[in-house]
Design an enzyme around this catalytic site. Sequence first.
Site, PDB file in Angstrom:
ATOM      1  N   SER A 124      42.069  33.861  52.468  1.00  0.00           N
ATOM      2  CA  SER A 124      43.098  34.819  52.097  1.00  0.00           C
ATOM      3  C   SER A 124      42.941  35.069  50.602  1.00  0.00           C
ATOM      4  O   SER A 124      43.094  34.139  49.804  1.00  0.00           O
ATOM      5  CB  SER A 124      44.493  34.269  52.382  1.00  0.00           C
ATOM      6  N   ARG A 125      42.631  36.287  50.237  1.00  0.00           N
ATOM      7  CA  ARG A 125      42.370  36.569  48.825  1.00  0.00           C
ATOM      8  C   ARG A 125      43.649  36.575  47.998  1.00  0.00           C
ATOM      9  O   ARG A 125      43.602  36.590  46.780  1.00  0.00           O
ATOM     10  CB  ARG A 125      41.632  37.895  48.672  1.00  0.00           C
ATOM     11  N   VAL A 126      44.770  36.607  48.651  1.00  0.00           N
ATOM     12  CA  VAL A 126      46.055  36.531  47.926  1.00  0.00           C
ATOM     13  C   VAL A 126      46.373  35.065  47.635  1.00  0.00           C
ATOM     14  O   VAL A 126      46.855  34.728  46.573  1.00  0.00           O
ATOM     15  CB  VAL A 126      47.176  37.195  48.745  1.00  0.00           C
TER      16      VAL A 126
END
Lengths: 126, 510
Positions: B372-374
């Site tokens: 998850s890039r967040v």
Amino acid sequence: MKYKPEDYAKALLAVLREKKIPEHKAVERFIALVRKNGDQRLFPKIIETVETLQTKEAGGTVVHLEFAREASTVLHHKLNTVFGEKDRVKTSYNQRLIAGARVVIDGEQEWDYSLERKLRKLFKNV
Amino acid sequence: MSFDIIEKLKKEIEGFKDNVQLEHFGIVAEAGDGIARITGLRGALSQELLIIETEKKEVTALAFNLEEHFIGVVILGDSGAVKVGDRVHQTNKVLSIRVGDELIGRVINPLGEPLDGKGVLFTDTSRGKDYTLERSAPSVLMRESVNTPLHTGIKAIDSMIPIGRGQRELIIGDRQTGKTAIALDTILNQKQDRERSQVICIYVAIGQKNSKIAKIIHLLSDAGALAYSIVVSAPASSSAALQYLAPFTGAAIGEYFMDHGKDALVIYDDLSKHADTYRQLSLILKRPPGREAYPGDIFYLHARLLERAAKLNKENGGGSLTALPLIETKLGDVSAYIPTNVISITDGQIYLESDLFYKGIRPAVNVGLSVSRVGSAAQTKAMKQVAGKLRLELAQFRELQAFVQFASDLDDATKKQIQRGELLTESLKQVDGEPMSIEKQVALLYAVTNGFFDDLVLEEVPQFITKLFDFLEKLYQESILTVLATTGVLDDKTKQTLDLAIQECKKLNT
């Protein structure tokens, strides 16, 4: 290669304009060419396109009058006076209109005074 | 009833106004396979709605291809009624649907028409708004960073691949690996995530079986999730045009709620079928085929759809639209054309593996390949505290797992690490249709990562977890679970209470 009726019409008109060969010869050869390409079914459309292009070149408008049923000669005469000499006026009958008439300009725009359009518009919201 | 009809007709006739104007028109030159080619109408706009006047009725079409001599249109209504020679008129409108709160709880088609038999939508025309299906994505200045979690209720995801509101997270895997199950659990979990604003969920079914869509609607209805959900249905039996439009309808509905300061979630199930449908339409309309016969703008198709998901800043209402696109891979190939396209567009992916599924690890999330890039910006503090070590421990366990097959004598530290990894894996297993609240996830992961499960036999773990939750709900609801749910923080006092509670539960049950 597939040729469109517009392509044939433009080619024929260009040959006729150049007048390098007699007109009847040009037409004979044109018919033979279309038959050779197997596009005989396009003849009606080609003829219509040739007439349209010639009218436009002369500065006129192609007008198609569609009536729901046969119009009286008085109406015919009246309509013919509305349009100029250069305009090409065609008349046809289309029972689907129910009543009234439809005027088509250059095959692209229309005034539709038919009862069929009014009824369709009326019942659209019902 | 006939009196009502007569009155309505009378009203229409009395109020009828006929303004005959010079109008452009076109003629259908070719028709078939759900599309038509029209001559004339040189002034037609791209994506403009056109009306084809067939013998029996008017059929709507969408201008797709604007060529030199023809307009290629996609027929949105009954394509069988359209024949060569039919007249076509412009509407000067682009395709839009009426959206509003009335859509919540309803099942509609991509044109906004109800399919659930619960009555006509928007009888009061003043309610709702028209939203175009194709819309520009919010600009950079309108956005802010994703900072609020969207809890899926799935332990493996909320701990290690956290999703935030406004994020795009791809769910990718082979057929029958649990992609839709994850999406549905996310919808179901929104009912119990009460500490945050209610998320309006939109499930878009593209090219699915009617039976599957019916099952999903029943599931949502039985769980009470339809109270905050909308289903956009374009099953496999619907036309390619409707399947193509379905995701845009879902996005338009989500944008309505986002623009009104609410949080929305849209699930596209699935974009692989959407790509296939777009390929079908493009090939029929004779657009030049590219790689794998997809049209050249296949990337743009999904990019412009997914870019509409955003977290808006406070000046623009603070709403969000989270997107969960699903992609089906073939034989686990994530390097294929469409999967790589969508992976590069989204803010992370949840990768589901068939091998894990058949081994009994469900949800079959490959934690190593999922990202998850967040990240932790979309996690509560409590979850960050307990999940911090989780990924590392699981990664170490996976390495040792391979090693264990070849070595017989292991030192105690290695044995302990393997045992911890097995316990973690067992704890992360979850039955679908039973999302877990965030406070229970935190309590469970705290217990596992702090060694409270180390003396348990692997087979006893699922049973003990059930007993632990039961115990906490009955005796420690206020002091642990409610505190975790409301504050989102695992402070020292709560930790001490949780330590005691777990030890008590173990004493009672072992």
